[in-house]
Every structure is written in structure tokens, then in C-alpha cells.
Design a protein around this motif. Structure first.
Motif, PDB file in Angstrom:
ATOM      1  N   ASN A   1     -37.036 -14.884-101.106  1.00  0.00           N
ATOM      2  CA  ASN A   1     -37.615 -13.538-101.167  1.00  0.00           C
ATOM      3  C   ASN A   1     -36.662 -12.510-100.578  1.00  0.00           C
TER       4      ASN A   1
ATOM      5  N   ASN B   1     -46.682 -15.631-107.886  1.00  0.00           N
ATOM      6  CA  ASN B   1     -46.583 -14.184-107.623  1.00  0.00           C
ATOM      7  C   ASN B   1     -45.207 -13.658-108.018  1.00  0.00           C
ATOM      8  N   ASN B   2     -44.181 -14.412-107.634  1.00  0.00           N
ATOM      9  CA  ASN B   2     -42.824 -13.962-107.943  1.00  0.00           C
ATOM     10  C   ASN B   2     -42.593 -13.910-109.453  1.00  0.00           C
TER      11      ASN B   2
ATOM     12  N   THR C   1     -46.651 -18.544-104.155  1.00  0.00           N
ATOM     13  CA  THR C   1     -45.576 -17.538-104.093  1.00  0.00           C
ATOM     14  C   THR C   1     -44.756 -17.563-105.372  1.00  0.00           C
TER      15      THR C   1
ATOM     16  N   LEU D   1     -40.307 -22.420-102.405  1.00  0.00           N
ATOM     17  CA  LEU D   1     -41.460 -21.523-102.271  1.00  0.00           C
ATOM     18  C   LEU D   1     -42.741 -22.342-102.372  1.00  0.00           C
TER      19      LEU D   1
ATOM     20  N   ASP E   1     -38.150 -17.574 -95.536  1.00  0.00           N
ATOM     21  CA  ASP E   1     -38.445 -17.277 -96.942  1.00  0.00           C
ATOM     22  C   ASP E   1     -37.211 -16.607 -97.544  1.00  0.00           C
TER      23      ASP E   1
END
Lengths: 233, 189
Positions: free
Chosen positions: A137, B173-174, B170, B166, A134
């Protein structure tokens, strides 16, 4: 609002009329979006201006009138051209690219203990993200930490490593350069190696060689020999 | 003779829709077709090319903003081109006024097409938007990418997810977290 049905919209507007807190929130959201969009538009205008100043050919009246039709044609052309380009480069990568693909192997990352100290926790959580794939992130978290500690070699090294993992060599280079310039860093030798690879992938052979020579990677000699052979071709 | 972008649209709705969607090609042609007139005006009134670029871009953004906020609804391309030019002209006159060394040709000052009633509220809103723009620059690259794709390019969360690697959840959410972060940055500055 655009995603609401007419009924929902009417109900929302009714509620909005009598709720000052909601009015404030809706207005704040609207202004946030305007601000984001204006930031992007400002960047666009700079590009348009360059084009105006480099005398882009003027579109005729007729072609403007057929704008919607032309737009699809243009889009189709771009897709076809992009397809041909992608096909060409996919089937025939440059020598630098081939070497990069041969020698690049992502940094495996650090062991994590998930310390409770807040900054360490954020760093280590990002390291888990980095290792589990990921990477976006991870970059997001490390960027926040790096803004507060721009000279931190660990953050710069792993931001560079993360961008490489995403195949954004151009974004990795500035981070890796910072670590490569810091001889005392434990990541210094590795930073030279990855910086050299990134520069090679970007087509900058001479600087790439200089960086690779400063690394202590076990494949350093083999890569330098391959680059030398490539130069002779 | 050059023609403005809106000629390509049969109705006012299409033009406004394209501008609200930040259609790249429409914005580009609108810029290209209207900049030269504004530049001529500034150059003929003691300005430089750089001045012309500044005031025209400010005018362009002001017009764009008023269209987004439904404060201006151009009836046709002439109206839109005239609106942008008027804003650029008045902005340039205001700049010249600020510089007392310059003397300006006399024009009707009563009309400021982009400024109407509620000036105090508008000024507060403008301050807030300027703050958002400053904070956006300092937001992380990932957040800038997600927010600009969603709000400026109008991409769906599914498309954003596919571009960023992603999941859609996600990405959602991001997007939320990034917007919250931007809001907090604006509040704390």
C-alpha cells in the motif's frame, strides 16, 4: 456473468435489455478488461516472438495432441525443479546473499504527524503503512506522488527502501540511484549504503563497493572488509 | 508437418475456453505455429521481418479480442489459423495501400473477417480500448500487478493476497480502487 446461476443470468439479461445506463456500464467494464488483457497479451507476444526467432524446438503432432496431459507433467516438472532450486538456494545462499542478509536492516522510516495538507497526508499515511508492514500500500501511494514529482529525493529514497523491504532489490536500485546521485539530499549517504547492499545482493560487487565507500554507515568498514575477504576466496 | 495447437483439443469448446482463459502454453503454440506463414507472406510482398512481426501481432490480438467478445467462435484449429492469417494478410495489404509507392497483388477485397457490421461502434470501442492500454502503462506497478493477476491470469483474490502479502479483503479493495483509478485515467485523457 460466469459466476451467476442460469436464473440470475436470465434476470440480469432481462434487466440489462431495458436499462441503457446499465448497458453502458457493462460495456465499459468489458472494454476495460479487454484493454488490461491486451496490454498483458502484447507483452506476452514479444516473449513468444523472441522464442520463435531463437528457434524453439517444434513440438510434434503427437505431443500436441497430448497437450493437456503434457501440461500437467510439465507443471509437475517445473514444481519439482523449482523445489530443488529453492531447496538448494535456501540451504546454500551465495556469499553476496549471506552478506546482504547480515548487513541489511530496513530503514525505520520517518516520524509522522499526519498533516492535513493532501499530499503530505498521502505521504504520511503511506509512511504509516510502510512502518506497519503494509508495504504494498505504501508503494502504491508513493508511486502516485512520485509520478507527479519524479525527482523528489524523499519519495525516491522511500520507494527504494520499500522495494528492499519486499526483497525486490532490482526494483529498489533505480530509485536509490537517483538519490545517490543527488549529493545535497539528506538521504544521500543512506542511499549509497542501501544501493551498495542492493547491488551486492544482485552480484555486482565492484559497483557495490564504490557505493558503500560513499556511505557513512557505522558498519561500512566491516562490510567492505567482508567483501574484500570474499573476493579473496 | 507442423500441426496447430487446436489439434490437442477434442472439441471447439476446449479451445475457446483455453483462449478465453489466456492459457499461456496455448497462446504460445498458437503464435509459434502460425507466425512463419504470415512472415513468408509479408516477405514475399515487399515487407520486412519487422513488418511481419507487427502485422502478425496485430492480427493475433484482433483474433484474440473477437474470441473474448464472442464475435468469432473457431470451429477447429484450421479455422482459427486461417482467421489469424486472413487478418494479418489484409492488415499488410492495407499498409501497402497506405504507402502509395508500393504496388500490391490483386486479391478479393470484399472480405474483412474481423470487421463486420456496426463499424462506427466498433471504432469507438477500439478507441476506448487503446486509451485503456495507454493508461494501464501509466498506472502504478502495484495496480498493474493486481489487475493483471486478476483479469489476465484469472487468479483468485486469495491467491493474489498470498502473493502480495495483503489480506484477501485488502486485495479486493485494492483491485476495486485500481480499476476505478484506471477508469478515471481513461476518462481524463
Amino acid at each position: 456473468m460466469q459466476e451467476m446461476s442460469a436464473e440470475e443470468q436470465a434476470a440480469f439479461e432481462h434487466r440489462l435489455a431495458g436499462d441503457q445506463v446499465l448497458q453502458f456500464k457493462v460495456n465499459e467494464m468489458k472494454l476495460l478488461i479487454i484493454g488490461i488483457n491486451e496490454s498483458m497479451l502484447t507483452q506476452k507476444l514479444e516473449i513468444f516472438h523472441e522464442e520463435v526467432k531463437t528457434a524453439t524446438p517444434v513440438r510434434s503432432i503427437q505431443s500436441v495432441k497430448k497437450y493437456a496431459y503434457r501440461k500437467w507433467l510439465a507443471a509437475a516438472s517445473v514444481v519439482i525443479l523449482a523445489g530443488i532450486t529453492v531447496f538448494y538456494f535456501a540451504t546454500k545462499p551465495s556469499l553476496q546473499e549471506q552478506l546482504y542478509q547480515t548487513y541489511y536492516s530496513a530503514d525505520p522510516g520517518l516520524m509522522t504527524t499526519m498533516s492535513s495538507a493532501s499530499d503530505n497526508y498521502t505521504f504520511e499515511k503511506a509512511m504509516v503503512d510502510y512502518k506497519s508492514g503494509d508495504v504494498w500500500n505504501a508503494i502504491e501511494s508513493w508511486e502516485q506522488l512520485q509520478t507527479a514529482n519524479p525527482l523528489n529525493d524523499t519519495l525516491n529514497y522511500f520507494l527504494g527502501s520499500a522495494w528492499l523491504k519486499l526483497d525486490h532489490q532490482e526494483k529498489a536500485i533505480p530509485y536509490l540511484q537517483q538519490v545517490a546521485n543527488k549529493q545535497a539530499s539528506v538521504f544521500n549517504a543512506d542511499a549509497h549504503w542501501y544501493l551498495g547492499l542492493a547491488l551486492l545482493q544482485q552480484g555486482n560487487r565492484s559497483e557495490a563497493v564504490a557505493e558503500i565507500k560513499k556511505s557513512d554507515h557505522p558498519q561500512k568498514g566491516a562490510l567492505l572488509k567482508d567483501i574484500s575477504n570474499m573476493n579473496n576466496k | 508437418m507442423r500441426q496447430n495447437i487446436a489439434s490437442g483439443f477434442n472439441d471447439q469448446v476446449s479451445l475457446v475456453r483455453a483462449l478465453k482463459a489466456n492459457d499461456d502454453a496455448v497462446l504460445k503454440i498458437l503464435y509459434r505455429d502460425n507466425y512463419p506463414k504470415a512472415e513468408r507472406y509479408v516477405l514475399e510482398n515487399s515487407g520486412t521481418e519487422e513488418d511481419a512481426k507487427d502485422v502478425f501481432q496485430e492480427a493475433f490480438i484482433a483474433a484474440w479480442r473477437n474470441i473474448q467478445l464472442d464475435k468469432f467462435y473457431p470451429e477447429n484449429e484450421t479455422a482459427l489459423a486461417g482467421y489469424i492469417f486472413q487478418i494479418a494478410k489484409f492488415k499488410w495489404i492495407d499498409r501497402l495501400r497506405a504507402d502509395k509507392k508500393n504496388r500490391v497483388i490483386s486479391i478479393d477485397e470484399t472480405i474483412r473477417p474481423w470487421q463486420k457490421e456496426n463499424e462506427e461502434n466498433e471504432s469507438n470501442d477500439d478507441d476506448f480500448i487503446q486509451q485503456v492500454k495507454k493508461s494501464f502503462k501509466n498506472l502504478g506497478e502495484v495496480c498493474r500487478e493486481i489487475l493483471s493477476r486478476f483479469y489476465f491470469k484469472k487468479e483468485s483474490l486469495r491467491t493474489i493476497a498470498s502473493h502480495t502479502g495483503l489480506t484477501e479483503a485488502t486485495a479486493r479493495n485494492n483491485k476495486y480502487r485500481c480499476l476505478q483509478r484506471l477508469r478515471e485515467m481513461v476518462k481524463t485523457t
